[in-house]
Enzyme design. Sequence first.
Site, PDB file in Angstrom:
ATOM      1  N   TYR A   1     -47.293   2.514  84.407  1.00  9.49           N
ATOM      2  CA  TYR A   1     -46.300   1.720  85.126  1.00  9.49           C
ATOM      3  C   TYR A   1     -45.262   2.629  85.794  1.00  9.49           C
ATOM      4  CZ  TYR A   1     -42.687  -1.870  85.860  1.00  9.49           C
ATOM      5  OH  TYR A   1     -41.747  -2.707  86.404  1.00  9.49           O
TER       6      TYR A   1
ATOM      7  N   SER B   1     -37.764   0.881  88.403  1.00  7.29           N
ATOM      8  CA  SER B   1     -37.453   0.980  86.978  1.00  7.29           C
ATOM      9  C   SER B   1     -37.026   2.400  86.663  1.00  7.29           C
ATOM     10  CB  SER B   1     -38.696   0.606  86.163  1.00  7.29           C
ATOM     11  OG  SER B   1     -38.574   1.016  84.819  1.00  7.29           O
TER      12      SER B   1
END
Length: 233
Positions: free
Chosen positions: A160, A147
């Site tokens: 995350y 990501s």
Amino acid sequence: MTSRNDTEEVTGMPVAIITGASRGLGLALAHGLSDAGWGLVLDARGAEDLRTAADQLDGPVRAIPGDITDPDHRAELVEAATELGGLDLLVNNAGVLGPSPLPALAEFPLDRLREVYEVNVLAQLALTQQALPTLLARDGAVVFVTSDAAVEPYPGWGGYGSAKAALEQIGKVLAVEAPALRVWVVDPGDLRTKMHQDAFPGEDISDRQLPEAVVPAYVKLVTERPESGRVRL
């Protein structure tokens, strides 16, 4: 475990493990690779959703529900791929977001952060370790789904994002340590998935593209097999 077409001859057919394959990007990739002639081993925690996903696909498919943090489950995935002919591609797609709404690091519950790292980093490395012998024997490849939160400091994404940053470094080092292996760290961009919706509860994320939009780029990647590295779709 759900198995279909177990007696079909699969010699010469490439085989992939896709984790987190019952919905979102994992399910879209399963459709794309199945359509491209791959045999598949699919993983997800929800047995019913995974069975439904597998039933939508043609060709050899084995759906094995379980948790990738479980060593026995990881071994079962690799064994199933070997039974289909051998493993050519491991797509490490499964992951957890962490608490929703996303908390600031000052307030991040450490037990939940451990869970994020356990699933998004340690379990993915462990599955890769389990799969390496057969991958190396077949000039295989590994995809780590990452990501932009791994490289950009977005507020609330410390848990995350830092886990994905760790995963990216694992991918880079693995590529150096196993030069015969293709290792791609792939950032698909913002997608309209349940996880992304959980990151923005109550917000409209309809402007994000559907996971199916990036599937052709993934199929091109695993077909053309460029050098290892980070790929932004």
